[in-house]
Design a protein around this motif. Sequence first.
Motif: not given
Length: 750
Positions: A533-535, A582-593, A526-528
């Motif tokens: 996704k973040l890149k 003009g962004r202070d961050h980016l975020e990516a989430a993987i939800k594994s169900g 999931s981290l990979l």
Amino acid sequence: MTTTDIRAPEKYVGRPVDRLDGPAKTTGEARYAAEHHYPDLAYAALVHATIARGRITAMDTAAARAVPGVIEILTHENAPAMKPAPKVSLLDISTMASGTSVNYLATDEVHWNGQPVAVVVAETSEVARHAAALVRPAYQELPAVVDFAAEEPNAAPQKSSMLAETSADKGDAHAALATAQASVDLRFTTPPHNHNALEPHATIAVWDGDRLTVHEGTQNFGWLRKHLAKRFGVPERNIRVVSPFVGGGFGGKGMVWAGTLLAVLAARATGRPVRLALTRAGVNHTVGGRTASTQRVALGADADGRLTALIHTSVSRTGRIGGTPEQITSASRHLYAAPNIHLRQHLVQLDLLANTSMRAPGESIGTFALESAMDELAWELGMDPIELRMRNEPERNPVDGKRFARRLLREAYAVGAERFGWRERDPRPGAMRDGRWLVGMGVASAYHPSWKLPASVTVRLSADGGVEVRCAMHEIGVGAATVQAQIAADELGVPLEAVRVRYDDSDLPLGAMAGGSMQTASVAESLLAACRKLKQSALALARRAADSPLRGRRLDELEARDGGLHHGASGETYAEILARAGRDHLEAAIKSGALGMVGMLRERRRWVKAACGAQFCEVRVDPDTGEVRVSRWLGVFDVGRVINVKTTASQLRGGIVMGIGLALTEETQVDPRTGRIMNAGLAEYHVPVHADIPHIDVHCLDEPDPTMPLGLVGVGEVSITGVGAAVANAVRHATGKRIVDLPITIDKLL
């Protein structure tokens, strides 16, 4: 391991990175479950039953209540009700969280000797324990079945499930054994074992209305939180489990046991934060351990050593109030290319505490029997035991013909034999000496299946270049956060010191359990995906700018390095991309169900995935006293890609040490009349100490498994498998005696 295992100096994966939690643990800054403080904190102690089965007829608490500082004494007569444990269903594997089916303090029934029958809550732990000793239960005893050896003839076949196959038939193994040119037919026994982690089980429970905070050394955030929600009738979102450090788990902290539930119950009943820290004896009496077993392994072979029959059957036990059956014949499904195979597992139910997982449950004791029998067959044939194994190395899985995802057992034995000096072994029993000591050398195969479960991960990239990985996972002493930081640093191309891993809280995205050697691979997958996704998001931002050197580029054309995305000499840092946008961050989430479980089962139908290895042991045996000393050890392992050389070596050595304990010293002694554990503490239950262990050399082949994330497989359990047999086989070589009953104690050699 050597520095040749390091892949490239510019990458972190594969390097011997120091554990990120090391300074906190070595300076005493790390706080374990019992070491948190709350205003008005109260302390709890348990009162344990002294019969194996029956009913409580009276509970005299007068003397205990008279002790100054006692706040409350909870019994079945006055305790608030908990909901009963849910029935186990494979549609919701969290229902497997309950250590036992007992609804503590909601019944006058006693189900095992040691069951908690009262909880004393006091102002100090000393007062709580003193008062607990003054509580006087009276019982009506009922007939109990507690003697494993006596009950063995009544064993029933163990049922198979989606997670564990317990029987197999290929050809006619019994007929093939009867006509084999060479054969062995041996009966093995292994005793019960109990968990004795460095940190005994402890819980701090704090209620705030219908919200609950629990400090707990757990191996499974998800199961614990769901189980507490069901038992106490509150929404799962109202429960927070905090577990930054776990002082050893080995399976004993994967389920929910009485101490946890009764700490939460006591906190609700008293309206106070409550700490319940189990004594060593308390752990033995309320937390399950490894089952005892009897096993039969019969092998038939032709004159050239090729197996014609493999029979492996077992009897183990569960408790009448729960327990986890073990996959004792698991390795026999996979290790040898016999044309005729018969495998069966049987169970008895006893009036004892439910057994549970303990490092490589099933495989650790199953490989003792199988690999000892293979060694004895080599003696029967007059053949080198490594050569016998190599002649029977399968191309496909022997039972069902599935492909191996990757299998390098031949290579492990070749490397190990060279490094250990196997050619210097005199094959005659008792022929090698060092002064007055008899010297023996033995080998055995190691084997443990590879697992992977769903895990959710969020990765946050800040404008200052910092990366935060969020995942509720478990630091049970393995360097879990360190290896995930290495993976994130490489995937995003940032320095390791820029990565922070938050893992210690159930409010974070839920990772996989720390069990089955699956946590690293499960979280890494999931981290990979989250890093990719973040890149992709960063690239999408960059392509909006007309002057960006990344405009028109695809992600697969770019390299993540130097804190950004690059194509050859051109590129941009993440900080530059975010500043322009003009962004202070980016975020990516993987939800594994739940589909992750389906995917795992689908993969198991296609491949056989496992870690394996070759264990090499040298022993010295005193011919007069029977004393056995392990003098040299080498383990060569195929565990896929090595993420961290240092932590991997540590895990493999730890498993070997635990296996030496299994082979030579560890045994839970249960009174066959009363069901009482007679050596419930480290004074009488002997785990190996430094003086018992030689230098342990470990080596990894470091070949990636192409079917697993980053090619990693799992290292937590494979190294205990085969250890018992390697020791027994070395003792056989030194003395000529085949020991089939663990542990190998002096009396069995004299």
